[in-house]
Design an enzyme around this catalytic site. Sequence first.
Site, mmCIF file in Angstrom:
data_model
loop_
_atom_site.group_PDB
_atom_site.id
_atom_site.type_symbol
_atom_site.label_atom_id
_atom_site.label_comp_id
_atom_site.label_asym_id
_atom_site.label_seq_id
_atom_site.Cartn_x
_atom_site.Cartn_y
_atom_site.Cartn_z
ATOM 1 C CG HIS A 89 -2.004 -1.009 1.189
ATOM 2 N ND1 HIS A 89 -3.046 -1.024 2.090
ATOM 3 C CD2 HIS A 89 -2.243 -2.037 0.332
ATOM 4 C CE1 HIS A 89 -3.877 -2.012 1.791
ATOM 5 N NE2 HIS A 89 -3.415 -2.648 0.735
ATOM 6 C CD GLU B 183 -1.984 4.218 3.231
ATOM 7 O OE1 GLU B 183 -1.675 3.520 2.234
ATOM 8 O OE2 GLU B 183 -3.142 4.280 3.674
ATOM 9 C CB CYS C 273 -6.612 -0.529 5.198
ATOM 10 S SG CYS C 273 -4.914 -1.145 5.285
ATOM 11 C CB CYS D 66 -2.090 1.877 6.022
ATOM 12 S SG CYS D 66 -1.578 0.886 4.605
#
Lengths: 159, 159
Positions: free
Chosen positions: B61, B63, B91, B94
């Site tokens: 992801h 992040e 999410c 993260c």
Amino acid sequence: MENKDLIDKNFQKYMKIAFLEAKKAFDKAEVPIGAVIVSKDGKVISKAHNLTETKKNSLCHAEILAIQKACKKLNEKYLMDCSIFVTLEPCPMCATAISLAKIKNVYFSTVDEKGGAVVNGVKIYENMKNLYKPTVNYGYLKEESSELLKKFFKNLRKK
Amino acid sequence: MENKDLIDKNFQKYMKIAFLEAKKAFDKAEVPIGAVIVSKDGKVISKAHNLTETKKNSLCHAEILAIQKACKKLNEKYLMDCSIFVTLEPCPMCATAISLAKIKNVYFSTVDEKGGAVVNGVKIYENMKNLYKPTVNYGYLKEESSELLKKFFKNLRKK
């Protein structure tokens, strides 16, 4: 034999490998947590231990490192039908990572009342409706894993 | 000027950089999400976009990649006093990673009712008592970020 039975039968064997990883972390003065990922036919795909200090990266939890190694090794985004064995209940980051990687079964040794997010805290698989839900089993080698963590934090306080 | 004021003043500038990262992801047929990490004195330390398909790793992801880059660049385990700008509500993986890295402020564009874990879902900073709690701000560029995501999923359905 069903895959789940095969993994369950060898539960102790895999958790011992995870525990040996935790010991490696302990010997490096890292919080002693280890993880192992196993394929549906019982093959160890990856193993890793916590390396947040060594790597100077607070995301280098054992589970994250084991998932990244396994994805690289298999060249797969998802680790479907795989199982992960961890010596401590995963935190919300790792519990979610396990779900995002679609790992089928999670086994862990000892619960983490403060930082765990599987059977403690936010119980992520129950409370994030859209997450893929692995099966969860825990308890084997819990005394050993817990003792190793206690020994680590006791040593830390002496310093 | 206080650090927080400095970052707040340039909020729009940093979020635009994050949005340009999201567009890079879109151009690679990745879910379009971007992230930027900024130091307390307003310097961009790292930027990244979602690369789960390209890297064949569901943990990549925006992040996570931005945090890993920043830790490596600064050779620091913690990103204290830093801010992260993300185009979508993080999410649980993260959001926890942001907390583990001790990032001080989180800014995101649009909420994610299904997968978000900051103001939606398990509201991780409120419900995991032992997690470090960053400040949270959101809303800027929300239409643009949301439209880009909608366009991506619309294109996907056409295939």
